[in-house]
Design a protein around this motif. Structure first.
Motif, PDB file in Angstrom:
ATOM      1  N   VAL A 126       6.505   2.715 -12.263  1.00  0.00           N
ATOM      2  CA  VAL A 126       5.316   1.920 -11.971  1.00  0.00           C
ATOM      3  C   VAL A 126       5.400   0.538 -12.605  1.00  0.00           C
ATOM      4  O   VAL A 126       4.935  -0.449 -12.025  1.00  0.00           O
ATOM      5  N   LEU A 127       6.027   0.421 -13.782  1.00  0.00           N
ATOM      6  CA  LEU A 127       6.052  -0.855 -14.509  1.00  0.00           C
ATOM      7  C   LEU A 127       6.621  -2.007 -13.690  1.00  0.00           C
ATOM      8  O   LEU A 127       6.006  -3.080 -13.621  1.00  0.00           O
ATOM      9  N   PRO A 128       7.787  -1.876 -13.035  1.00  0.00           N
ATOM     10  CA  PRO A 128       8.294  -3.006 -12.230  1.00  0.00           C
ATOM     11  C   PRO A 128       7.322  -3.421 -11.134  1.00  0.00           C
ATOM     12  O   PRO A 128       7.155  -4.611 -10.846  1.00  0.00           O
ATOM     13  N   PHE A 129       6.671  -2.430 -10.510  1.00  0.00           N
ATOM     14  CA  PHE A 129       5.703  -2.731  -9.459  1.00  0.00           C
ATOM     15  C   PHE A 129       4.528  -3.527 -10.027  1.00  0.00           C
ATOM     16  O   PHE A 129       4.089  -4.526  -9.447  1.00  0.00           O
ATOM     17  N   HIS A 179       0.836  -1.200   0.000  1.00  0.00           N
ATOM     18  CA  HIS A 179       0.000   0.000   0.000  1.00  0.00           C
ATOM     19  C   HIS A 179       0.873   1.252   0.000  1.00  0.00           C
ATOM     20  O   HIS A 179       0.599   2.223  -0.708  1.00  0.00           O
ATOM     21  N   VAL A 180       1.942   1.195   0.789  1.00  0.00           N
ATOM     22  CA  VAL A 180       2.853   2.340   0.849  1.00  0.00           C
ATOM     23  C   VAL A 180       3.488   2.575  -0.516  1.00  0.00           C
ATOM     24  O   VAL A 180       3.553   3.704  -1.015  1.00  0.00           O
ATOM     25  N   ARG A 181       3.957   1.500  -1.129  1.00  0.00           N
ATOM     26  CA  ARG A 181       4.578   1.630  -2.446  1.00  0.00           C
ATOM     27  C   ARG A 181       3.579   2.174  -3.466  1.00  0.00           C
ATOM     28  O   ARG A 181       3.920   2.975  -4.331  1.00  0.00           O
ATOM     29  N   PHE A 182       2.348   1.714  -3.361  1.00  0.00           N
ATOM     30  CA  PHE A 182       1.297   2.170  -4.271  1.00  0.00           C
ATOM     31  C   PHE A 182       1.172   3.692  -4.202  1.00  0.00           C
ATOM     32  O   PHE A 182       1.100   4.368  -5.236  1.00  0.00           O
ATOM     33  N   GLU A 183       1.184   4.225  -2.994  1.00  0.00           N
ATOM     34  CA  GLU A 183       1.033   5.662  -2.821  1.00  0.00           C
ATOM     35  C   GLU A 183       2.310   6.418  -3.168  1.00  0.00           C
ATOM     36  O   GLU A 183       2.268   7.506  -3.752  1.00  0.00           O
ATOM     37  N   VAL A 184       3.457   5.838  -2.823  1.00  0.00           N
ATOM     38  CA  VAL A 184       4.724   6.489  -3.142  1.00  0.00           C
ATOM     39  C   VAL A 184       4.897   6.626  -4.652  1.00  0.00           C
ATOM     40  O   VAL A 184       5.438   7.624  -5.147  1.00  0.00           O
ATOM     41  N   LEU A 185       4.428   5.652  -5.403  1.00  0.00           N
ATOM     42  CA  LEU A 185       4.529   5.701  -6.850  1.00  0.00           C
ATOM     43  C   LEU A 185       3.594   6.736  -7.466  1.00  0.00           C
ATOM     44  O   LEU A 185       3.624   6.973  -8.665  1.00  0.00           O
ATOM     45  N   VAL A 228      -7.291  -1.159  -9.076  1.00  0.00           N
ATOM     46  CA  VAL A 228      -7.388  -1.007 -10.525  1.00  0.00           C
ATOM     47  C   VAL A 228      -6.457   0.124 -10.921  1.00  0.00           C
ATOM     48  O   VAL A 228      -6.600   1.255 -10.459  1.00  0.00           O
ATOM     49  N   VAL A 229      -5.491  -0.194 -11.762  1.00  0.00           N
ATOM     50  CA  VAL A 229      -4.518   0.799 -12.214  1.00  0.00           C
ATOM     51  C   VAL A 229      -4.646   0.962 -13.723  1.00  0.00           C
ATOM     52  O   VAL A 229      -4.616  -0.023 -14.470  1.00  0.00           O
ATOM     53  N   GLU A 230      -4.791   2.189 -14.162  1.00  0.00           N
ATOM     54  CA  GLU A 230      -4.796   2.501 -15.588  1.00  0.00           C
ATOM     55  C   GLU A 230      -3.765   3.600 -15.827  1.00  0.00           C
ATOM     56  O   GLU A 230      -3.860   4.688 -15.262  1.00  0.00           O
ATOM     57  N   ILE A 231      -2.786   3.306 -16.665  1.00  0.00           N
ATOM     58  CA  ILE A 231      -1.692   4.247 -16.859  1.00  0.00           C
ATOM     59  C   ILE A 231      -1.144   4.110 -18.275  1.00  0.00           C
ATOM     60  O   ILE A 231      -1.046   2.998 -18.809  1.00  0.00           O
ATOM     61  N   ALA A 232      -0.798   5.233 -18.875  1.00  0.00           N
ATOM     62  CA  ALA A 232      -0.250   5.253 -20.229  1.00  0.00           C
ATOM     63  C   ALA A 232       1.272   5.182 -20.192  1.00  0.00           C
ATOM     64  O   ALA A 232       1.911   5.605 -19.218  1.00  0.00           O
ATOM     65  N   GLU A 233       1.846   4.649 -21.251  1.00  0.00           N
ATOM     66  CA  GLU A 233       3.295   4.507 -21.305  1.00  0.00           C
ATOM     67  C   GLU A 233       4.017   5.848 -21.389  1.00  0.00           C
ATOM     68  O   GLU A 233       5.210   5.920 -21.077  1.00  0.00           O
ATOM     69  N   ASP A 234       3.308   6.895 -21.818  1.00  0.00           N
ATOM     70  CA  ASP A 234       3.958   8.205 -21.869  1.00  0.00           C
ATOM     71  C   ASP A 234       3.766   8.995 -20.577  1.00  0.00           C
ATOM     72  O   ASP A 234       4.173  10.148 -20.471  1.00  0.00           O
TER      73      ASP A 234
END
Length: 274
Positions: A54-57, A17-23, A41-47
């Motif tokens: 975020v990708l490694p997480f 949860h901490v990492r989620f918020e730190v990111l 639910v995470v929605e994020i663009a590559e740009d």
């Protein structure tokens, strides 16, 4: 071109949860459960500037990655050929129980029950009832991702001039023709440039299907002497494969000018790959 990733997963530890918020991910997307688990639910663009961190997480979560691509207006307008997709699906082919529509609609002689390849349509699609507001729409059914349906007048004025035929659609209970709807009968086929696309061979029948490369233009047609066709190659998950429906820019323009709803267009590569 914007490539968007959408993943859903559960977080089980406070550290996550901490990492989620730190990111810098949006905490409003967290759904809390009484057992101290959270559904994310995470929605994020590559740009997005956060993407490299975020990708490694996200990869650690091992969640299914749903990838969509948003093309710009200029990318679509400059494309010679485009793939036509439904924006939504309306209703199910009948009879839907136990997928009985397959035997009601297709010749199953060459069907492989493992991978779903080998279907050949031999009868009209059957529907529960008459769809609403078909005169300004292109429709597609659930489970059938390479067939489209339009009002007869739309077929007559827009698709028939491009050499597209039509098939009748019938009511499931009576077999009577539905007067407000026809299936587009696309009889032209072409090979597409599969390049380095992922592929899977069925362990039972040996036939092959392909996985569309996420975040890329769609495969280019090898032959370009058609206004609308289906790919010889099949795509998507095994057990429910589909052919790409490819249209020329002229067909795309005709659909846009007619103001038809229910479909979107994604550009093909301009030059076939190796």
């Amino acid at each position: 071109m914007k490539v968007i990733h959408r993943r859903a997963f559960r977080l089980n530890a406070d550290q996550d949860h901490v990492r989620f918020e730190v990111l810098g991910l949006d905490a409003s997307q967290v759904i809390r459960f009484p057992d101290d688990h959270s559904f994310i639910v995470v929605e994020i663009a590559e740009d997005d500037p956060r993407w490299p961190k975020v990708l490694p997480f996200l990869n650690e979560q091992k969640a299914t990655d749903f990838v969509t691509t948003e093309f710009s207006g200029s990318e679509i307008e400059s494309a010679s050929f485009l793939v036509m997709f439904a924006t939504a699906h309306r209703g199910y082919p009948q009879p839907e129980k136990d997928f009985a529509y397959l035997s009601a609609t297709y010749d199953l002689t060459e069907l492989c029950v493992k991978c779903g390849l080998g279907l050949r349509q031999q009868a009209p699609f059957r529907l529960k009832g008459e769809p609403r507001s078909t005169n300004k729409s292109i429709l597609q059914l659930n489970w059938v991702f390479d067939e489209f349906f339009v009002a007869p007048e739309v077929w007559e004025t827009l698709f028939r001039p491009f050499g597209v035929g039509s098939r009748e659609v019938v009511f499931n209970r009576t077999g009577v023709r539905i007067g407000s709807l026809v299936q587009l009968d696309i009889t032209a086929f072409c090979d597409v440039s599969i390049g380095g696309l992922g592929r899977k061979d069925c362990p039972v029948c040996g036939r092959r299907s392909y996985q569309q490369a996420n975040g890329r233009y769609y495969p280019a047609p090898i032959s370009t002497s058609f206004p609308i066709c289906k790919s010889n190659q099949l795509f998507g998950a095994h057990a429910n494969p589909y052919r790409l429906v490819i249209v020329s820019h002229e067909v795309y323009n005709a659909v846009i000018r007619a103001g038809l709803k229910g479909v979107q267009f994604c550009p093909c590569e301009e030059t076939p790959g190796p």
